[in-house]
Design a protein around this motif. Structure first.
Motif, PDB file in Angstrom:
ATOM      1  N   GLU A   1      26.537  -6.694 -28.260  1.00  0.00           N
ATOM      2  CA  GLU A   1      25.876  -5.691 -28.972  1.00  0.00           C
ATOM      3  C   GLU A   1      24.750  -6.367 -30.131  1.00  0.00           C
ATOM      4  O   GLU A   1      25.123  -7.536 -30.332  1.00  0.00           O
ATOM      5  CB  GLU A   1      26.831  -4.825 -29.670  1.00  0.00           C
ATOM      6  CG  GLU A   1      27.915  -5.415 -30.553  1.00  0.00           C
ATOM      7  CD  GLU A   1      27.558  -5.801 -32.005  1.00  0.00           C
ATOM      8  OE1 GLU A   1      26.342  -5.494 -32.464  1.00  0.00           O
ATOM      9  OE2 GLU A   1      28.481  -6.191 -32.484  1.00  0.00           O
ATOM     10  N   CYS A   2      23.700  -5.556 -30.580  1.00  0.00           N
ATOM     11  CA  CYS A   2      23.166  -6.205 -31.465  1.00  0.00           C
ATOM     12  C   CYS A   2      23.046  -5.198 -32.745  1.00  0.00           C
ATOM     13  O   CYS A   2      22.136  -5.235 -33.700  1.00  0.00           O
ATOM     14  CB  CYS A   2      21.713  -6.365 -31.000  1.00  0.00           C
ATOM     15  SG  CYS A   2      20.566  -7.773 -31.581  1.00  0.00           S
ATOM     16  N   TYR A   3      24.009  -4.512 -32.837  1.00  0.00           N
ATOM     17  CA  TYR A   3      23.941  -3.677 -34.141  1.00  0.00           C
ATOM     18  C   TYR A   3      24.119  -4.553 -35.311  1.00  0.00           C
ATOM     19  O   TYR A   3      23.773  -4.119 -36.339  1.00  0.00           O
ATOM     20  CB  TYR A   3      25.236  -2.785 -33.858  1.00  0.00           C
ATOM     21  CG  TYR A   3      25.708  -1.788 -34.924  1.00  0.00           C
ATOM     22  CD1 TYR A   3      24.342  -1.006 -35.558  1.00  0.00           C
ATOM     23  CD2 TYR A   3      26.874  -1.426 -35.200  1.00  0.00           C
ATOM     24  CE1 TYR A   3      24.782  -0.144 -36.354  1.00  0.00           C
ATOM     25  CE2 TYR A   3      27.193  -0.464 -36.469  1.00  0.00           C
ATOM     26  CZ  TYR A   3      25.970   0.265 -36.910  1.00  0.00           C
ATOM     27  OH  TYR A   3      26.245   1.142 -37.974  1.00  0.00           O
ATOM     28  N   HIS A   4      24.638  -5.841 -35.088  1.00  0.00           N
ATOM     29  CA  HIS A   4      24.856  -6.861 -36.329  1.00  0.00           C
ATOM     30  C   HIS A   4      23.620  -7.666 -36.320  1.00  0.00           C
ATOM     31  O   HIS A   4      23.736  -8.287 -37.416  1.00  0.00           O
ATOM     32  CB  HIS A   4      25.946  -7.748 -35.626  1.00  0.00           C
ATOM     33  CG  HIS A   4      25.743  -8.479 -34.756  1.00  0.00           C
ATOM     34  ND1 HIS A   4      25.900  -8.385 -33.413  1.00  0.00           N
ATOM     35  CD2 HIS A   4      25.373  -9.957 -34.693  1.00  0.00           C
ATOM     36  CE1 HIS A   4      25.762  -9.417 -32.667  1.00  0.00           C
ATOM     37  NE2 HIS A   4      25.414 -10.431 -33.406  1.00  0.00           N
TER      38      HIS A   4
ATOM     39  N   GLY B   1      23.095  -9.854 -39.222  1.00  0.00           N
ATOM     40  CA  GLY B   1      23.983 -11.101 -39.251  1.00  0.00           C
ATOM     41  C   GLY B   1      22.994 -12.217 -38.710  1.00  0.00           C
ATOM     42  O   GLY B   1      23.486 -13.458 -38.783  1.00  0.00           O
ATOM     43  N   HIS B   2      21.927 -12.000 -38.191  1.00  0.00           N
ATOM     44  CA  HIS B   2      20.841 -12.902 -37.793  1.00  0.00           C
ATOM     45  C   HIS B   2      19.408 -12.717 -38.319  1.00  0.00           C
ATOM     46  O   HIS B   2      18.533 -12.182 -37.892  1.00  0.00           O
ATOM     47  CB  HIS B   2      20.542 -12.808 -36.272  1.00  0.00           C
ATOM     48  CG  HIS B   2      21.847 -13.211 -35.585  1.00  0.00           C
ATOM     49  ND1 HIS B   2      22.629 -14.181 -35.609  1.00  0.00           N
ATOM     50  CD2 HIS B   2      22.442 -12.315 -34.553  1.00  0.00           C
ATOM     51  CE1 HIS B   2      23.462 -14.178 -34.707  1.00  0.00           C
ATOM     52  NE2 HIS B   2      23.584 -12.960 -34.333  1.00  0.00           N
ATOM     53  N   PRO B   3      19.299 -13.296 -39.697  1.00  0.00           N
ATOM     54  CA  PRO B   3      18.225 -12.813 -40.510  1.00  0.00           C
ATOM     55  C   PRO B   3      16.904 -13.208 -39.778  1.00  0.00           C
ATOM     56  O   PRO B   3      15.707 -12.541 -39.973  1.00  0.00           O
ATOM     57  CB  PRO B   3      18.351 -13.583 -41.849  1.00  0.00           C
ATOM     58  CG  PRO B   3      19.647 -13.830 -41.774  1.00  0.00           C
ATOM     59  CD  PRO B   3      20.251 -13.973 -40.487  1.00  0.00           C
ATOM     60  N   LYS B   4      16.848 -14.100 -38.832  1.00  0.00           N
ATOM     61  CA  LYS B   4      15.436 -14.789 -38.372  1.00  0.00           C
ATOM     62  C   LYS B   4      15.381 -14.090 -36.981  1.00  0.00           C
ATOM     63  O   LYS B   4      14.560 -14.437 -36.111  1.00  0.00           O
ATOM     64  CB  LYS B   4      15.406 -16.063 -38.216  1.00  0.00           C
ATOM     65  CG  LYS B   4      15.381 -16.774 -39.740  1.00  0.00           C
ATOM     66  CD  LYS B   4      15.341 -18.450 -39.524  1.00  0.00           C
ATOM     67  CE  LYS B   4      15.151 -19.019 -40.830  1.00  0.00           C
ATOM     68  NZ  LYS B   4      14.993 -20.463 -40.798  1.00  0.00           N
TER      69      LYS B   4
ATOM     70  N   PRO C   1      19.622 -20.885 -34.721  1.00  0.00           N
ATOM     71  CA  PRO C   1      20.691 -20.557 -35.839  1.00  0.00           C
ATOM     72  C   PRO C   1      21.699 -19.651 -35.288  1.00  0.00           C
ATOM     73  O   PRO C   1      22.755 -19.505 -35.739  1.00  0.00           O
ATOM     74  CB  PRO C   1      20.016 -20.278 -37.209  1.00  0.00           C
ATOM     75  CG  PRO C   1      18.635 -19.474 -36.605  1.00  0.00           C
ATOM     76  CD  PRO C   1      18.447 -20.401 -35.402  1.00  0.00           C
ATOM     77  N   LEU C   2      21.424 -18.942 -34.027  1.00  0.00           N
ATOM     78  CA  LEU C   2      22.152 -17.819 -33.422  1.00  0.00           C
ATOM     79  C   LEU C   2      23.552 -18.145 -33.393  1.00  0.00           C
ATOM     80  O   LEU C   2      24.454 -17.501 -33.573  1.00  0.00           O
ATOM     81  CB  LEU C   2      21.405 -17.047 -32.509  1.00  0.00           C
ATOM     82  CG  LEU C   2      20.214 -16.530 -32.531  1.00  0.00           C
ATOM     83  CD1 LEU C   2      19.778 -15.753 -31.250  1.00  0.00           C
ATOM     84  CD2 LEU C   2      20.000 -15.680 -33.824  1.00  0.00           C
TER      85      LEU C   2
END
Length: 372
Positions: free
Chosen positions: A216-219, A223-226, A319-320
């Motif tokens: 999922e990418c709800y976060h 969670g991943h500013p870039k 950074p992920l």
């Protein structure tokens, strides 16, 4: 053991729009992991490698399903077979890595097996009472070549073949890579993906926490500013199927294209960036090492036969990986809170950024495999 007795609370429903998540015991209880190993990992299909590495008699590769090591080998008649990587004498592992052999010889006491798994010689056994050399064989595992390229194995010799179950997944990949049949394995250095500045492993979290986070990418916004500097959230989609899921998004790279991940449950990821010469990687993303620790499994990458630049393929996670590790480890700590029992899946009919449809499909897969 009755698996339901280990879980307190509801189970995820069939409808992702109205479903709770798995109860916390599924992420914390060592007994639950033992059930998953026995009923899920020991009875599902696992990626072993590229068929081009086992072309000739004696060519072999080794692979693992968590703690179970296997040999995939081409026999003297040209048939591809598989065996538990364990000598029938004293359980020593027989082969390591990959290579070519004329016989499978145990490095411990030199018992030698033919390429079809039958025992050829056990030194000094001639005088043993009741010992029949011809009756001793390596224990088989089931082997299948999927789409003419990928070697899979299953510890369950009665398992339903994998290929016919995932024709839709393979067709989806072929639609993106028309030259799919010409893919060849890239020779990667052994250290690929092990840069401590990028690697997310080991993750101090349950393997399902790691998979559900990936699916999922709800976060992603928090969670991943870039994240949005590289991939586009506005056209990102997640879809879940019975045996697999797909994430697809546009990119902001110079050559444009898309980033696509296909996940074959439980843990195998096929990843591809379009807009350039296709380079497909195959990654066993989450190998349980206890109820609260996850390791990486096999990683291989593939290029088109004529793509000379692809020979130097090096994945760049940025950074992920580290961000996801921190997120997953925080979730695992939270699972132990007395205030939390289970959550709720988010759902968006358009399968966009908000939806956790793929994570829900994964959870349903786990439940089905363990008989719930």
């Amino acid at each position: 053991m009755n698996t339901t007795n280990l879980l307190n609370g509801e189970l995820p429903s069939l409808d992702p729009a109205n479903s709770v998540t798995l109860p916390t015991e599924a992420y914390l209880d060592p007994e639950f992991l033992e059930i998953e190993k026995r009923e899920l990992f020991y009875k599902t299909w696992h990626f072993a490698g590229w068929v081009g590495d086992v072309k000739e008699p004696g060519d072999y590769i080794t692979a693992k399903a968590i703690d179970q090591s296997v040999i995939i080998i081409r026999d003297q008649h040209g048939e591809l077979g598989g065996f538990h990587n364990v000598c029938r004498h004293r359980a020593h592992e027989l082969l390591a890595g990959s290579g070519t052999v004329s016989a499978i010889t145990c490095p411990y006491h030199a018992w030698a097996y033919r390429l079809d798994g039958s025992l050829r010689n056990a030194r000094g056994s001639e005088s043993l009472i009741g010992f029949d050399v011809d009756a001793v064989r390596l224990q088989p595992v089931q082997v299948e070549v999927v789409a003419g390229l990928f070697v899979f194995f299953n510890l369950d010799t009665e398992a339903v073949p994998l290929g016919p179950q995932i024709t839709d997944l393979i067709a989806d990949i072929r639609d993106v890579i028309p030259e799919f049949n010409s893919l060849v394995r890239i020779d990667l250095p052994e250290t690929v993906g092990q840069d401590p500045e990028q690697s997310m492993y080991p993750v101090r979290a349950n393997w399902k926490v790691v998979m559900e986070n990936f699916l999922e990418c709800y976060h992603c916004r928090g969670g991943h500013p870039k994240f949005s500097q590289d991939l586009t959230l506005e056209n990102l989609t997640y879809e879940g199927h019975e045996l697999w899921a797909r994430q697809r998004s546009g990119t902001r790279r110079e050559n444009g294209g898309e980033q696509i991940f296909w996940t074959l449950f439980p843990t195998l990821i096929f990843g591809l960036a379009t807009g350039e010469a296709p380079r497909l990687f195959v990654f066993d993303f989450a190998v349980p090492d206890g109820p609260d620790r996850t390791l990486p499994g096999i990683f291989q990458a593939f290029r088109l036969a004529g793509d000379e630049n692809g020979k130097s393929f090096e994945p760049d996670w940025g950074p992920l990986g580290l961000e996801d590790r921190n997120l997953c480890e925080s979730v695992q700590r939270g699972m132990a809170s007395t205030s939390y029992q289970q959550g709720r899946f988010m759902y968006e009919p358009g399968q966009g950024e908000i939806t956790e449809e793929a994570s829900h499909a994964f959870s349903r897969f786990v439940l089905t495999k363990i008989g719930l």
